[in-house]
Design a protein around this motif. Structure first.
Motif, PDB file in Angstrom:
ATOM      1  N   ILE A  67     -16.288 -20.683  -1.462  1.00 44.67           N
ATOM      2  CA  ILE A  67     -15.529 -20.674  -2.457  1.00 44.67           C
ATOM      3  C   ILE A  67     -16.369 -19.292  -3.349  1.00 44.67           C
ATOM      4  O   ILE A  67     -17.281 -19.614  -3.721  1.00 44.67           O
ATOM      5  N   LEU A  68     -15.526 -18.566  -3.623  1.00 44.47           N
ATOM      6  CA  LEU A  68     -16.005 -16.966  -4.597  1.00 44.47           C
ATOM      7  C   LEU A  68     -15.806 -17.138  -5.619  1.00 44.47           C
ATOM      8  O   LEU A  68     -14.735 -17.926  -6.281  1.00 44.47           O
ATOM      9  N   PRO A  69     -16.008 -16.454  -6.400  1.00 54.09           N
ATOM     10  CA  PRO A  69     -15.707 -16.185  -7.872  1.00 54.09           C
ATOM     11  C   PRO A  69     -14.398 -15.651  -7.993  1.00 54.09           C
ATOM     12  O   PRO A  69     -13.822 -14.969  -6.946  1.00 54.09           O
ATOM     13  N   GLU A  70     -14.235 -16.062  -9.387  1.00 51.12           N
ATOM     14  CA  GLU A  70     -12.993 -15.731  -9.971  1.00 51.12           C
ATOM     15  C   GLU A  70     -12.106 -13.899  -9.879  1.00 51.12           C
ATOM     16  O   GLU A  70     -11.243 -13.598  -9.603  1.00 51.12           O
ATOM     17  N   TYR A  71     -13.280 -12.893 -10.428  1.00 50.38           N
ATOM     18  CA  TYR A  71     -13.248 -11.557  -9.883  1.00 50.38           C
ATOM     19  C   TYR A  71     -12.487 -10.870  -9.120  1.00 50.38           C
ATOM     20  O   TYR A  71     -12.533 -10.014  -8.791  1.00 50.38           O
ATOM     21  N   VAL A  72     -13.534 -11.935  -7.556  1.00 44.37           N
ATOM     22  CA  VAL A  72     -13.165 -11.165  -6.834  1.00 44.37           C
ATOM     23  C   VAL A  72     -11.984 -10.229  -5.821  1.00 44.37           C
ATOM     24  O   VAL A  72     -11.278 -11.384  -6.231  1.00 44.37           O
ATOM     25  N   THR A  73     -11.802  -9.393  -5.243  1.00 40.36           N
ATOM     26  CA  THR A  73     -10.150  -8.758  -4.669  1.00 40.36           C
ATOM     27  C   THR A  73     -10.376  -9.046  -3.295  1.00 40.36           C
ATOM     28  O   THR A  73     -12.055  -8.545  -2.626  1.00 40.36           O
ATOM     29  N   LEU A  74     -10.085  -9.863  -2.616  1.00 39.16           N
ATOM     30  CA  LEU A  74      -9.999 -10.144  -0.803  1.00 39.16           C
ATOM     31  C   LEU A  74      -8.667  -9.378   0.197  1.00 39.16           C
ATOM     32  O   LEU A  74      -8.139  -9.079  -0.419  1.00 39.16           O
ATOM     33  N   ARG A  75      -9.361  -8.612   0.925  1.00 38.25           N
ATOM     34  CA  ARG A  75      -8.519  -8.068   1.740  1.00 38.25           C
ATOM     35  C   ARG A  75      -8.435  -8.742   3.195  1.00 38.25           C
ATOM     36  O   ARG A  75      -9.262  -8.828   3.383  1.00 38.25           O
ATOM     37  N   VAL A  76      -7.310  -9.206   3.007  1.00 31.28           N
ATOM     38  CA  VAL A  76      -7.551  -9.426   4.770  1.00 31.28           C
ATOM     39  C   VAL A  76      -6.439  -8.458   5.980  1.00 31.28           C
ATOM     40  O   VAL A  76      -5.072  -8.239   5.007  1.00 31.28           O
ATOM     41  N   GLN A  77      -7.099  -7.724   6.765  1.00 28.53           N
ATOM     42  CA  GLN A  77      -6.418  -6.964   7.442  1.00 28.53           C
ATOM     43  C   GLN A  77      -6.039  -7.439   8.621  1.00 28.53           C
ATOM     44  O   GLN A  77      -7.303  -7.840   9.585  1.00 28.53           O
ATOM     45  N   VAL A  78      -4.988  -6.840   9.118  1.00 28.54           N
ATOM     46  CA  VAL A  78      -4.342  -7.386  10.550  1.00 28.54           C
ATOM     47  C   VAL A  78      -5.492  -5.793  11.250  1.00 28.54           C
ATOM     48  O   VAL A  78      -4.814  -4.998  10.924  1.00 28.54           O
ATOM     49  N   PRO A  79      -6.160  -6.260  11.653  1.00 31.36           N
ATOM     50  CA  PRO A  79      -6.723  -5.035  13.320  1.00 31.36           C
ATOM     51  C   PRO A  79      -5.504  -4.349  13.864  1.00 31.36           C
ATOM     52  O   PRO A  79      -4.784  -4.841  14.369  1.00 31.36           O
ATOM     53  N   TYR A  80      -5.454  -3.586  13.674  1.00 28.29           N
ATOM     54  CA  TYR A  80      -5.512  -2.166  15.104  1.00 28.29           C
ATOM     55  C   TYR A  80      -5.081  -2.802  15.759  1.00 28.29           C
ATOM     56  O   TYR A  80      -3.289  -2.773  16.638  1.00 28.29           O
ATOM     57  N   ASN A  81      -6.388  -3.406  16.843  1.00 23.47           N
ATOM     58  CA  ASN A  81      -6.065  -3.595  18.126  1.00 23.47           C
ATOM     59  C   ASN A  81      -6.113  -5.568  17.923  1.00 23.47           C
ATOM     60  O   ASN A  81      -5.430  -6.020  19.152  1.00 23.47           O
ATOM     61  N   SER A  82      -5.249  -5.899  17.182  1.00 22.13           N
ATOM     62  CA  SER A  82      -4.610  -7.162  17.094  1.00 22.13           C
ATOM     63  C   SER A  82      -4.402  -7.757  18.582  1.00 22.13           C
ATOM     64  O   SER A  82      -3.182  -6.688  18.380  1.00 22.13           O
ATOM     65  N   ARG A  83      -3.940  -8.606  18.827  1.00 20.45           N
ATOM     66  CA  ARG A  83      -3.476  -8.890  20.269  1.00 20.45           C
ATOM     67  C   ARG A  83      -1.599  -9.294  19.851  1.00 20.45           C
ATOM     68  O   ARG A  83      -0.789  -8.921  20.121  1.00 20.45           O
ATOM     69  N   GLY A  84      -1.667  -9.427  18.331  1.00 24.29           N
ATOM     70  CA  GLY A  84      -0.329 -10.347  18.458  1.00 24.29           C
ATOM     71  C   GLY A  84       0.237 -10.286  16.705  1.00 24.29           C
ATOM     72  O   GLY A  84      -0.678  -8.944  15.748  1.00 24.29           O
ATOM     73  N   HIS A  85       1.264 -10.666  15.840  1.00 22.37           N
ATOM     74  CA  HIS A  85       1.286 -10.459  14.481  1.00 22.37           C
ATOM     75  C   HIS A  85       0.787 -11.653  14.022  1.00 22.37           C
ATOM     76  O   HIS A  85       0.518 -12.284  14.431  1.00 22.37           O
ATOM     77  N   ALA A  86       0.764 -12.024  12.169  1.00 25.64           N
ATOM     78  CA  ALA A  86       0.299 -12.780  11.654  1.00 25.64           C
ATOM     79  C   ALA A  86       1.678 -12.975  10.164  1.00 25.64           C
ATOM     80  O   ALA A  86       2.240 -11.937  10.754  1.00 25.64           O
ATOM     81  N   TRP A  87       1.273 -14.233   9.989  1.00 25.37           N
ATOM     82  CA  TRP A  87       2.303 -14.367   9.120  1.00 25.37           C
ATOM     83  C   TRP A  87       1.573 -15.093   7.828  1.00 25.37           C
ATOM     84  O   TRP A  87       0.692 -15.833   7.595  1.00 25.37           O
ATOM     85  N   ALA A  88       2.397 -14.233   6.912  1.00 24.97           N
ATOM     86  CA  ALA A  88       1.778 -14.769   5.556  1.00 24.97           C
ATOM     87  C   ALA A  88       3.036 -16.444   4.700  1.00 24.97           C
ATOM     88  O   ALA A  88       3.859 -15.236   5.052  1.00 24.97           O
ATOM     89  N   SER A  89       2.518 -17.041   4.805  1.00 24.08           N
ATOM     90  CA  SER A  89       3.252 -17.879   3.484  1.00 24.08           C
ATOM     91  C   SER A  89       2.537 -17.768   2.366  1.00 24.08           C
ATOM     92  O   SER A  89       1.062 -18.367   2.188  1.00 24.08           O
ATOM     93  N   PHE A  90       3.064 -18.013   0.686  1.00 27.82           N
ATOM     94  CA  PHE A  90       3.336 -18.314  -0.423  1.00 27.82           C
ATOM     95  C   PHE A  90       3.830 -19.533  -0.757  1.00 27.82           C
ATOM     96  O   PHE A  90       4.560 -20.020  -1.113  1.00 27.82           O
ATOM     97  N   ASP A  91       2.184 -20.151  -1.233  1.00 23.93           N
ATOM     98  CA  ASP A  91       2.487 -21.617  -1.603  1.00 23.93           C
ATOM     99  C   ASP A  91       3.966 -22.430  -0.861  1.00 23.93           C
ATOM    100  O   ASP A  91       4.339 -23.596  -0.849  1.00 23.93           O
ATOM    101  N   GLY A  92       3.498 -22.366   0.063  1.00 19.72           N
ATOM    102  CA  GLY A  92       4.429 -22.255   2.133  1.00 19.72           C
ATOM    103  C   GLY A  92       5.760 -21.987   2.027  1.00 19.72           C
ATOM    104  O   GLY A  92       6.523 -22.285   2.563  1.00 19.72           O
ATOM    105  N   LYS A  93       6.106 -21.367   1.559  1.00 15.45           N
ATOM    106  CA  LYS A  93       7.389 -20.623   0.758  1.00 15.45           C
ATOM    107  C   LYS A  93       7.427 -19.133   1.502  1.00 15.45           C
ATOM    108  O   LYS A  93       5.967 -18.033   1.493  1.00 15.45           O
ATOM    109  N   ASP A  94       8.470 -18.170   1.453  1.00 19.47           N
ATOM    110  CA  ASP A  94       8.862 -16.572   1.879  1.00 19.47           C
ATOM    111  C   ASP A  94       7.965 -16.165   3.074  1.00 19.47           C
ATOM    112  O   ASP A  94       7.212 -15.085   2.265  1.00 19.47           O
ATOM    113  N   ARG A  95       7.428 -16.528   4.089  1.00 20.24           N
ATOM    114  CA  ARG A  95       6.841 -16.310   5.536  1.00 20.24           C
ATOM    115  C   ARG A  95       7.032 -14.744   5.212  1.00 20.24           C
ATOM    116  O   ARG A  95       8.071 -14.528   5.364  1.00 20.24           O
ATOM    117  N   LYS A  96       5.951 -13.887   5.819  1.00 21.53           N
ATOM    118  CA  LYS A  96       5.959 -12.524   5.699  1.00 21.53           C
ATOM    119  C   LYS A  96       5.692 -12.221   7.398  1.00 21.53           C
ATOM    120  O   LYS A  96       4.335 -12.410   7.075  1.00 21.53           O
TER     121      LYS A  96
END
Ligand SMILES: NC(=O)c1ccc[n+]([C@@H]2O[C@H](COP(=O)([O-])OP(=O)(O)OC[C@H]3O[C@@H](n4cnc5c(N)ncnc54)[C@H](O)[C@@H]3O)[C@@H](O)[C@H]2O)c1
Ligand SMILES: Nc1ncnc2c1ncn2[C@@H]1O[C@H](COP(=O)(O)OP(=O)(O)OP(=O)(O)O)[C@@H](O)[C@H]1O
Length: 569
Positions: free
Chosen positions: A488-517
């Motif tokens: 559990i992190l403090p509310e003032y931080v900014t998180l960056r999630v990066q899919v590395p260039y050498n990742s084998r595949g894609h990742a998928w983000a969904s927002f409150d269970g909707k709008d998959r990107k």
């Protein structure tokens, strides 16, 4: 390309060829190309060099997929090749003064040097590129926020002018004993109204939004006032001056006039109740009613009596909703509350959530008593839970040089980054502000609000957290590691999630269970707490409602009590 192929390749007519990473990504950041002398003699000698001595294959590894310079393993083999080249030179006595042999050994030294420079240059270039990308993303996020602030201050200047005219009729906040120093007034929220043409439907709504004030009660003292300075440092000693866990009360300063209904689709009980509540509010409370276009159609099909109900036509109308609506009523389950919140990309009016779903963690109001409950809310004051949302920006690698990024998503529960249909492990690099956090290798990652702590994050092993706690939950999904515990992190931080260039595949983000990107290698997601929380009305108060939800909704720690009889100390 094998070393045979490489050796077969004719040098250019200038009798020189260049060794430089061929990938486009870091081309400008790579060390300068190094010229290597070449002659027919070299070619025959290269043919005689075995695989163990000079691993020329390494040059092929520079040309990975997408033209980018690839992985750490190539760095290792580059260094090994350099070592092998030097070993070869040490072991091979110069048997003749053959000019070709000397030329070859010089070339080999140059190759070894170049390989090392490429390896070092690549690592430095990658670090530099990552740093620039991070800076760019932060700058873009800041620009976006200052743009919104710019709008607000422009509007606030106009509102200030308007307010100074209004002071003739309306007492100043201080005269009212209003928020001023003590709380937040509704007109502060109104200042964030986005300028633009007045939408078509506006003419139907009379009056202006009902102002209200917020106050913070202390230890059950509902009249206590919130002090902004939680920490005192008088005489150099830091003490906690105020406890922050105050129950927040909302008190209307004039009666609310407009109520927005958001309802669960395809439910006849919801449809019937909606029609009944709308009629009651109109006849007994004389409020304006807004509904979405689907509900408007349903009500009008039922009875033309409902033609006073207003709706919207397009996204621009939805953007202006917060300037007209005093209160939102939801009829459904938690999904309906999430849906209602998702309509508001800025400030959100208070939400009164009636339970017409199966679990109803965020829907404390029983629909059977709607008259009495709505009466209490419309009269006020009532307790609210200020539920933080997380704003998420998707930063595309392909668009990293563009200032305008995709519209941010605001989530009330969580953003999930998972492997979608891919059968490979998700590989995600996570940074918190400027610190590297970890690499997530597993099914994915949940970045959750405290309100969402009882949803997907809970199912993935995260803690349950009171919704009023300011924090961000960081919960892995099926990590392939024995020691990856949720954070559990403090509310003032900014998180960056990066899919590395050498990742084998894609990742998928969904927002409150909707709008998959889909997130491709190189894409990133930037998450931070949004300045626009969702205020939800409490049935009793924030803490009582939370415990009721975990007891009744999740049957938390339900166990038969141990009987009285039996062994004792
Ligand atoms: N494995 C899981 O538990 C899992 C998987 C996917 C999504 N979800 C959750 O579903 C949410 C979307 O909800 P929906 O209603 O649109 O989809 P849905 O209809 O699939 O319902 C998901 C369930 O989660 C419950 N829920 C939602 N928010 C909650 C909260 N804050 N606290 C406790 N329970 C909550 C709902 O009441 C519902 O029972 C997502 O935000 C995610 O948290 C959970
Ligand atoms: N106004 C709406 N328009 C479109 N979809 C909606 C609307 N309200 C809710 N939904 C969707 O309908 C689904 C079900 O809604 P909801 O979760 O409220 O009901 P439920 O599943 O019966 O209740 P619970 O979540 O308590 O089990 C959710 O996925 C939600 O996103």
């Amino acid at each position: 390309m094998s070393h045979d192929e490489l050796a077969d390749k004719e040098p250019s007519s200038s009798e020189e060829f260049q060794l430089a990473p061929t990938g486009s990504k870091f081309r400008s950041l790579s060390p300068a190309p190094i010229p290597i002398p070449a002659s027919p003699g070299i070619r025959s000698l290269v043919d005689s060099v075995s695989d163990e001595t000079v691993n020329v294959d390494v040059m092929a590894s520079h040309q990975s997929e997408n033209g980018s310079i690839s992985t750490a393993s190539s760095t290792v083999s580059l260094l090994e090749s350099e070592k092998a080249a030097y070993e070869f030179l040490a072991q091979t006595p110069v048997r003749s003064t053959d000019a070709h042999l000397i030329e070859f050994s010089e070339a080999l030294r140059t190759v070894a040097k170049a390989l090392r420079q490429v390896a070092e240059g690549k690592a430095a270039a990658q670090a530099e590129a990552a740093e620039w990308k991070r800076k760019y993303e932060l700058e873009t996020a800041q620009k976006q926020q200052s743009k919104i602030r710019g709008y607000s201050s422009c509007i606030s200047n106009n509102l200030d002018k308007l307010a100074s005219q209004l002071t003739l009729e309306t007492p100043a906040p201080d005269q009212l004993g209003c928020c001023g120093k003590h709380g937040i007034c509704a007109h502060q929220v109104l200042q964030d109204e986005v300028p633009g043409p007045i939408p078509r439907s506006n003419h139907k709504v009379g009056g202006r939004k009902a102002p209200f004030k917020l106050s913070w009660g202390c230890n059950g003292d509902k009249n206590g006032q919130h002090k902004h300075d939680f920490v005192s440092f008088e005489k150099g000693d830091i003490t906690t001056a105020e406890r922050s866990n105050k129950q927040i009360l909302l008190k209307w300063e004039s009666p609310p006039q407009t109520v927005l209904f958001i309802t669960k689709p395809n439910s006849s009980s919801v449809r019937v109740l909606c029609a009944e509540m709308v009629r009651w509010l109109r006849e007994y409370k004389n409020v304006n009613i807004f509904v979405d276009p689907r509900v408007s159609k349903e009500l009008l099909t039922e009875d033309s009596y409902y033609n006073f109900v207003q709706t919207w036509d397009n996204d621009d109308d939805i953007k202006m909703l917060h300037t007209k609506v005093d209160l939102i009523v939801t009829l459904g389950g938690d999904g309906t509350v999430l849906w209602a919140a998702s309509l508001f990309k800025g400030p959100v009016p208070p939400v009164v959530a009636f339970a017409l779903g199966s679990l109803g963690f965020m829907t404390p109001f029983p629909s059977e008593h709607y008259r009495e409950l709505l009466d209490n809310v419309l009269n006020g004051p009532f307790s609210i839970t200020l539920r933080n949302r997380i704003q998420c920006h998707v930063i595309r690698d392909a668009a990293k040089d563009e200032i305008v990024t995709e519209e941010p998503f605001l989530v009330l529960n969580e953003v999930t980054i998972d492997r979608g249909i891919s059968s490979y492990l998700t590989n995600l690099e996570v940074y918190c502000d400027s610190s590297f956090v970890t690499c997530v290798q597993g099914d994915g990652l949940i970045i959750s609000t405290t309100s969402g702590s009882t949803a997907y994050s809970l199912a993935a092993g995260g803690s349950m957290v009171h919704p009023q706690v300011p924090g961000i939950l960081f919960t892995p999904i099926c990590p392939h590691s024995l020691s990856f515990r949720p954070l559990i992190l403090p509310e003032y931080v900014t998180l960056r999630v990066q899919v590395p260039y050498n990742s084998r595949g894609h990742a998928w983000a969904s927002f409150d269970g909707k709008d998959r990107k889909q997130l491709s290698p190189g894409d990133a997601l930037i998450c931070s707490i949004s300045p626009w929380p969702v205020p939800t009305a409490c049935l009793v108060d924030s803490t009582t409602d939370f415990f009721r939800s975990i007891h009744e909704g999740l049957h938390w720690n339900l166990r038969k009590s141990q009987s009285f009889d039996g062994p004792r100390d």
